[in-house]
Design a protein around this motif. Structure first.
Motif, PDB file in Angstrom:
ATOM      1  N   MET A   1       0.839  -1.157   0.000  1.00 53.62           N
ATOM      2  CA  MET A   1       0.000   0.000   0.000  1.00 53.62           C
ATOM      3  C   MET A   1       0.888   1.225   0.000  1.00 53.62           C
ATOM      4  SD  MET A   1      -0.005   1.612   3.300  1.00 53.62           S
ATOM      5  CE  MET A   1      -1.428   2.555   3.071  1.00 53.62           C
ATOM      6  N   PHE A   2       0.312   2.342  -0.412  1.00 57.75           N
ATOM      7  CA  PHE A   2       1.117   3.559  -0.410  1.00 57.75           C
ATOM      8  C   PHE A   2       0.323   4.708   0.194  1.00 57.75           C
ATOM      9  CE2 PHE A   2      -1.003   3.377  -4.473  1.00 57.75           C
ATOM     10  CZ  PHE A   2      -1.391   4.670  -4.757  1.00 57.75           C
ATOM     11  N   VAL A   3       1.070   5.687   0.664  1.00 65.71           N
ATOM     12  CA  VAL A   3       0.518   6.850   1.344  1.00 65.71           C
ATOM     13  C   VAL A   3       0.959   8.084   0.575  1.00 65.71           C
ATOM     14  CG1 VAL A   3       0.548   8.149   3.516  1.00 65.71           C
ATOM     15  CG2 VAL A   3       0.654   5.646   3.561  1.00 65.71           C
ATOM     16  N   VAL A  35       8.890   0.314   3.031  1.00 65.24           N
ATOM     17  CA  VAL A  35       9.474  -0.091   1.758  1.00 65.24           C
ATOM     18  C   VAL A  35      10.263   1.055   1.125  1.00 65.24           C
ATOM     19  CG1 VAL A  35       8.981  -0.940  -0.581  1.00 65.24           C
ATOM     20  CG2 VAL A  35       7.652  -1.801   1.377  1.00 65.24           C
ATOM     21  N   ALA A  36       9.636   2.231   0.992  1.00 67.26           N
ATOM     22  CA  ALA A  36      10.304   3.344   0.292  1.00 67.26           C
ATOM     23  C   ALA A  36       9.584   4.651   0.590  1.00 67.26           C
ATOM     24  CB  ALA A  36      10.310   3.090  -1.213  1.00 67.26           C
ATOM     25  N   ALA A  37      10.284   5.752   0.276  1.00 68.94           N
ATOM     26  CA  ALA A  37       9.704   7.095   0.422  1.00 68.94           C
ATOM     27  C   ALA A  37      10.223   7.987  -0.692  1.00 68.94           C
ATOM     28  CB  ALA A  37      10.064   7.693   1.779  1.00 68.94           C
ATOM     29  N   ARG A  38       9.396   8.942  -1.073  1.00 64.58           N
ATOM     30  CA  ARG A  38       9.792   9.977  -2.045  1.00 64.58           C
ATOM     31  C   ARG A  38       9.141  11.282  -1.605  1.00 64.58           C
ATOM     32  NH1 ARG A  38       8.976   8.058  -8.152  1.00 64.58           N
ATOM     33  NH2 ARG A  38      10.604   9.583  -8.480  1.00 64.58           N
ATOM     34  N   ALA A  39       9.827  12.377  -1.872  1.00 70.12           N
ATOM     35  CA  ALA A  39       9.267  13.697  -1.584  1.00 70.12           C
ATOM     36  C   ALA A  39       9.512  14.582  -2.789  1.00 70.12           C
ATOM     37  CB  ALA A  39       9.904  14.299  -0.339  1.00 70.12           C
ATOM     38  N   GLY A  40       8.600  15.499  -3.041  1.00 71.20           N
ATOM     39  CA  GLY A  40       8.775  16.388  -4.178  1.00 71.20           C
ATOM     40  C   GLY A  40       7.950  17.654  -4.071  1.00 71.20           C
ATOM     41  N   GLU A  56       4.462  -2.336   3.373  1.00 73.98           N
ATOM     42  CA  GLU A  56       4.052  -3.692   3.017  1.00 73.98           C
ATOM     43  C   GLU A  56       2.539  -3.854   3.076  1.00 73.98           C
ATOM     44  OE1 GLU A  56       6.170  -6.440   5.506  1.00 73.98           O
ATOM     45  OE2 GLU A  56       8.087  -6.000   4.517  1.00 73.98           O
ATOM     46  N   ASN A  57       1.899  -3.216   4.066  1.00 80.71           N
ATOM     47  CA  ASN A  57       0.446  -3.299   4.218  1.00 80.71           C
ATOM     48  C   ASN A  57      -0.026  -2.179   5.135  1.00 80.71           C
ATOM     49  OD1 ASN A  57       0.741  -4.294   6.988  1.00 80.71           O
ATOM     50  ND2 ASN A  57       1.428  -6.191   6.017  1.00 80.71           N
ATOM     51  N   ILE A  58      -1.334  -2.010   5.229  1.00 79.42           N
ATOM     52  CA  ILE A  58      -1.894  -0.916   6.038  1.00 79.42           C
ATOM     53  C   ILE A  58      -1.550  -1.092   7.513  1.00 79.42           C
ATOM     54  CG2 ILE A  58      -4.172  -1.984   6.307  1.00 79.42           C
ATOM     55  CD1 ILE A  58      -3.461   1.776   5.901  1.00 79.42           C
ATOM     56  N   GLY A  59      -1.499  -2.332   7.980  1.00 77.01           N
ATOM     57  CA  GLY A  59      -1.166  -2.574   9.381  1.00 77.01           C
ATOM     58  C   GLY A  59       0.232  -2.104   9.730  1.00 77.01           C
ATOM     59  N   TYR A  88      -3.673   4.519   0.349  1.00 74.98           N
ATOM     60  CA  TYR A  88      -4.206   3.955  -0.892  1.00 74.98           C
ATOM     61  C   TYR A  88      -3.801   2.493  -1.034  1.00 74.98           C
ATOM     62  CZ  TYR A  88      -4.990   8.786  -2.251  1.00 74.98           C
ATOM     63  OH  TYR A  88      -5.416  10.090  -2.285  1.00 74.98           O
ATOM     64  N   GLU A  89      -4.735   1.690  -1.511  1.00 75.37           N
ATOM     65  CA  GLU A  89      -4.447   0.303  -1.869  1.00 75.37           C
ATOM     66  C   GLU A  89      -4.018   0.271  -3.330  1.00 75.37           C
ATOM     67  OE1 GLU A  89      -7.353  -2.799  -0.056  1.00 75.37           O
ATOM     68  OE2 GLU A  89      -8.521  -1.084  -0.763  1.00 75.37           O
TER      69      GLU A  89
END
Length: 99
Positions: A1-3, A35-40, A56-59, A88-89
């Motif tokens: 999942m991503f935020v 897992v990873a991060a990006r900023a812009g 990896e997941n929402i939890g 977001y899924e």
């Protein structure tokens, strides 16, 4: 999942914001499931910044916000975000163009 977390930060405050953002990512990056991060910065509106985090997941994302060091370094910064849904899924697997 991503935020996806967006911030409105004046251009003169962005250097200080970047220092705080790095400190937040330093503690979040150590959490299980990160897992990873990006900023812009938005190309049309330079005061609009975005941070994306992949988990990896929402939890794992929700649990990552609980440790004391995260509450000190990351939560204050995250609380300055634009008030909108952030988690977001995945609907499609990662798209990689065919060459």
């Amino acid at each position: 999942m991503f935020v996806v977390i967006r911030f409105r930060v004046g251009e003169s405050a962005q250097a200080e914001f970047a220092v705080r953002l790095q400190a937040a990512l330093d503690v979040l990056g150590k959490q299980k499931g990160f897992v990873a991060a990006r900023a812009g910065r938005n190309v049309d509106d330079p005061e609009l910044l975005a941070l994306t985090l992949e988990w990896e997941n929402i939890g794992s994302y929700r649990r990552a916000l609980s440790p004391y060091e995260v509450k000190l370094a990351a939560v204050p910064l995250l609380s300055e975000a634009i008030d909108e849904p952030t988690a977001y899924e995945e609907l499609l697997p990662e798209y990689l163009p065919q060459h």
